[in-house]
Design an enzyme around this catalytic site. Structure first.
Site, PDB file in Angstrom:
ATOM      1  N   SER A 136       1.715   5.665  -6.502  1.00  0.00           N
ATOM      2  CA  SER A 136       0.723   5.746  -7.570  1.00  0.00           C
ATOM      3  C   SER A 136       0.238   7.167  -7.774  1.00  0.00           C
ATOM      4  O   SER A 136       0.180   7.951  -6.820  1.00  0.00           O
ATOM      5  CB  SER A 136      -0.468   4.857  -7.195  1.00  0.00           C
ATOM      6  OG  SER A 136      -1.612   5.215  -7.922  1.00  0.00           O
ATOM      7  N   TYR A 161      -7.198   2.289  -1.972  1.00  0.00           N
ATOM      8  CA  TYR A 161      -5.950   2.003  -2.687  1.00  0.00           C
ATOM      9  C   TYR A 161      -5.015   3.208  -2.607  1.00  0.00           C
ATOM     10  O   TYR A 161      -3.843   3.087  -2.259  1.00  0.00           O
ATOM     11  CB  TYR A 161      -6.258   1.656  -4.152  1.00  0.00           C
ATOM     12  CG  TYR A 161      -5.026   1.567  -5.022  1.00  0.00           C
ATOM     13  CD1 TYR A 161      -4.110   0.532  -4.837  1.00  0.00           C
ATOM     14  CD2 TYR A 161      -4.775   2.502  -6.018  1.00  0.00           C
ATOM     15  CE1 TYR A 161      -2.959   0.449  -5.626  1.00  0.00           C
ATOM     16  CE2 TYR A 161      -3.640   2.425  -6.807  1.00  0.00           C
ATOM     17  CZ  TYR A 161      -2.744   1.395  -6.612  1.00  0.00           C
ATOM     18  OH  TYR A 161      -1.611   1.325  -7.374  1.00  0.00           O
TER      19      TYR A 161
END
Length: 347
Positions: A136, A161
């Site tokens: 990501s 995350y």
């Protein structure tokens, strides 16, 4: 890829389902195995809708097997690899979302750490030709240097995350080195499009505007995001799947890790206020919102949120160099497709 067995985790997800659809179109005689835990982090009926769409477009000669299961369950994953022996694995299953990771850290450790570990172990015991996995843009944290390059140091995650995604890259590197598993990580930049994730800004904004609620624009509208339309992401993934990093030996006779990481992003960071203006124009055009909608009355500029970053900006030159591909769908084009889908799905 023709005639191969491909495992796609997170197959009922936004990117996963679009990837499976594309594999149906592009490759003959493949066996595509999908797994997804169908959790309710967002509306599961959207996941069921995507699966139904897939079931309706399986071409002749292609085998499509979907299994409801969790990658965090080792027995499930081992059984899957034992049964299907996939040659190519695309790991897209993950607990997504930055803000949710602040209130629900458990889900991230289970899915993104333990789940990914289970995939790596399975690739070790049932050797694969290529493991492609989703990382990501959030791994870049609050990097001041833009555009973000895969050569930059990424040691300052600002959300759990982001930390789990960076961990995935480290774990993959270690397995590539120890067990000669060709692996490629893809750092996705703000993916959007039809039947996307309702927790993403463009989707959440649309739901709120329709209800007459006020939308909050963070960092007083000074956030910039490198939005990437889902078809561009899928194009990148399909190309990368077919080009595994080369296995070779180093001077010490041990494997040089067949490991790579790429950015997939539009390379066109858009200011959130501009983005919101294009979105509302397209929602009006598609008939989702009325012509005379008073947009100004429904937006509020608010400070930055914990875990958020001011800018994301991809340097995707390496992807173009190695795979001849750069995302090319404009924000207006992509948001138009989203608005038209939204109209047909909800109204």
């Amino acid at each position: 890829m023709n005639g191969k067995t491909v495992l796609v985790t997170g197959a009922a997800g936004f990117i996963g389902s679009n990837l499976v659809k594309r594999l149906f179109q592009d490759f003959q005689g493949t066996t595509i195995v999908g797994i997804d835990n169908m959790n309710d982090y967002y509306d599961p009926t959207l996941k069921e809708y995507r699966l139904k769409e897939l079931d309706n477009c399986v071409p002749e000669g292609t085998v499509w097997q979907f299994m409801k299961g969790d990658i965090a369950d080792k027995v499930t994953i081992d059984g899957l690899f034992e049964t299907y022996k996939p040659q190519v694995v695309v790991n897209l299953a993950a607990q997504a979302g930055v803000r949710y990771s602040i209130t629900n850290p458990d889900a991230y450790i289970q899915s993104n750490m333990i789940g990914f570990y289970n995939i790596l172990e399975a690739c070790r015991h049932h050797p694969v030709e290529h493991l492609v996995y989703a990382s990501s843009s959030s791994v870049y944290g609050g990097n001041k240097k833009v555009p973000f390059s895969t050569d930059d140091r990424v040691d300052n995650p600002v959300s759990l995350y982001a930390a789990t995604k960076k961990s995935n890259e480290l774990m993959a590197h270690c397995y590539s080195k120890l067990y000669d598993i060709p692996s490629t990580g893809l750092r996705f930049f703000t993916v959007y499009g039809p039947a996307g994730r309702p927790d993403m800004a463009y989707f959440g904004f649309t739901n709120k505007l329709l209800k007459g609620d006020t939308i909050q624009i963070f960092n007083y509208g000074n956030c910039r995001r490198d939005f990437t339309y889902v078809d561009d992401i899928v194009e990148g993934v399909v190309r990368v799947m077919q080009g595994a990093p080369e296995r070779k030996k180093g001077d010490d006779g041990l494997p040089v890790p067949p490991y790579a990481v790429y950015n997939i992003g539009g390379g066109q960071p858009e200011n959130l206020l501009d983005f919101v203006n294009i979105l509302q124009e397209e929602l009006v055009r598609a008939g989702v919102l009325p012509e005379d909608f008073d947009f100004e009355a429904h937006k509020q500029l608010v400070p930055m949120q914990p875990g958020d970053v001011p800018t994301t900006y991809a340097d995707a030159a390496a992807l173009e160099r190695d795979y001849g591909f750069t995302p090319k769908i404009t924000l207006r084009e992509g948001l138009r497709k989203f608005a038209e889908w939204y109209k047909s799905y909800y109204q």
